[in-house]
Design a protein around this motif. Structure first.
Motif, PDB file in Angstrom:
ATOM      1  N   ARG A 136      -5.849   3.970  -3.575  1.00 38.26           N
ATOM      2  CA  ARG A 136      -5.468   4.282  -2.205  1.00 38.26           C
ATOM      3  C   ARG A 136      -5.296   2.999  -1.380  1.00 38.26           C
ATOM      4  O   ARG A 136      -4.336   2.864  -0.612  1.00 38.26           O
ATOM      5  N   GLU A 137      -6.207   2.066  -1.550  1.00 38.23           N
ATOM      6  CA  GLU A 137      -6.107   0.796  -0.823  1.00 38.23           C
ATOM      7  C   GLU A 137      -4.892  -0.009  -1.268  1.00 38.23           C
ATOM      8  O   GLU A 137      -4.222  -0.641  -0.443  1.00 38.23           O
ATOM      9  N   GLN A 176      -1.827   1.567   0.305  1.00 38.06           N
ATOM     10  CA  GLN A 176      -1.736   1.240   1.722  1.00 38.06           C
ATOM     11  C   GLN A 176      -1.289  -0.200   1.925  1.00 38.06           C
ATOM     12  O   GLN A 176      -0.542  -0.500   2.861  1.00 38.06           O
ATOM     13  N   GLN A 182       2.438  -0.517   1.575  1.00 40.36           N
ATOM     14  CA  GLN A 182       3.194   0.124   2.638  1.00 40.36           C
ATOM     15  C   GLN A 182       3.111  -0.607   3.966  1.00 40.36           C
ATOM     16  O   GLN A 182       3.884  -0.328   4.880  1.00 40.36           O
ATOM     17  N   MET A 183       2.192  -1.566   4.081  1.00 39.64           N
ATOM     18  CA  MET A 183       2.058  -2.306   5.336  1.00 39.64           C
ATOM     19  C   MET A 183       3.258  -3.227   5.531  1.00 39.64           C
ATOM     20  O   MET A 183       3.693  -3.899   4.595  1.00 39.64           O
TER      21      MET A 183
END
Length: 239
Positions: free
Chosen positions: A220-221, A224, A227-228
């Protein structure tokens, strides 16, 4: 929470009951019956069905009367509600599944003392509408039952070399097809049958859940991070 419940709330409650907030693997509740009756998979199924039924019914009942019960007598009322359903389940099991009832023995009436049931009544059912409270009790029961059956299956296979032994006697001749001999001529592994074996297997199940959670969190990290948005590169001005 508002009386209007959307689909996302049901999804979240279901996920928490089965995995994120599992009564055994996360909250470490209800260990006494879990460790005592999980010597075989059939015992685990019977105890799981009884506990799930009580969790579901008591959740619905508590949510139904939550606004009518004064704060001063809230906990005694919840205990009476839970005890009523436990008594009904105990009598039904004694009438229709007598052999299983004899094996589970005192642990069926002791469901009323299960911290997971009273905890859900106080923490969730007393604060939420009937549909969501009923669903929460059902999913919490499934989470508890899943661990109970998994523990029973592992202990039975390692301890006796069988799987679902006694299903025909416990649930009727129609369920005899479930009985399986996994390891013929197996020499029983006594440690798995005794309570220390239950603690060992439960410890491995908890470690497995923690490892899976850690891997999911790492994924999950990483997702993320990709996607930043990247900060634009600043080029130095030419002099």
């Amino acid at each position: 929470m508002s009386e209007e419940v959307n689909l996302e709330a049901f999804k979240e409650v279901g996920r928490k009951g089965l995995w994120d907030n599992n009564p055994v693997l996360t909250q470490v509740l209800g260990l006494c019956p879990l460790l005592a009756v999980s010597g075989t998979a059939v015992n685990g199924i019977g105890m799981g069905i009884a506990t799930t039924t009580v969790l579901t019914a008591s959740g619905a009942a508590v949510a139904l009367v939550r606004k009518a019960v004064p704060e001063e007598v809230r906990m005694p009322t919840f205990v009476i509600i839970i005890a009523s359903f436990v008594t009904a389940i105990d009598l039904l099991m004694n009438a229709y599944f007598h052999d299983l009832h004899k094996v589970l023995g005192l642990f069926v009436p002791l469901i009323v003392t299960n911290c997971a049931i009273l905890g859900r009544a106080e923490a969730f059912a007393s604060k939420n509408p009937v549909p969501l409270a009923t669903w929460d009790g059902f999913m919490m029961g499934l989470g508890f039952s899943g661990v109970l059956v998994a523990l029973g299956m592992i202990r039975e296979v390692l301890g006796s070399g069988t799987l679902f032994a006694g299903a025909g006697n416990m649930f009727g001749p129609g369920m005899a097809w479930m009985e399986t001999t996994v390891f013929p001529d197996y020499k029983p592994f006594l440690l798995m049958i005794l309570p220390p074996g239950a603690f060992i297997v439960l410890g491995f199940l908890m470690a497995l859940k923690n490892a899976i959670d850690a891997k999911l969190e790492a994924r999950r990290e990483a997702a993320q991070a990709t996607q930043m948005p990247q900060a634009p590169e600043i080029k130095p001005e030419a002099t």
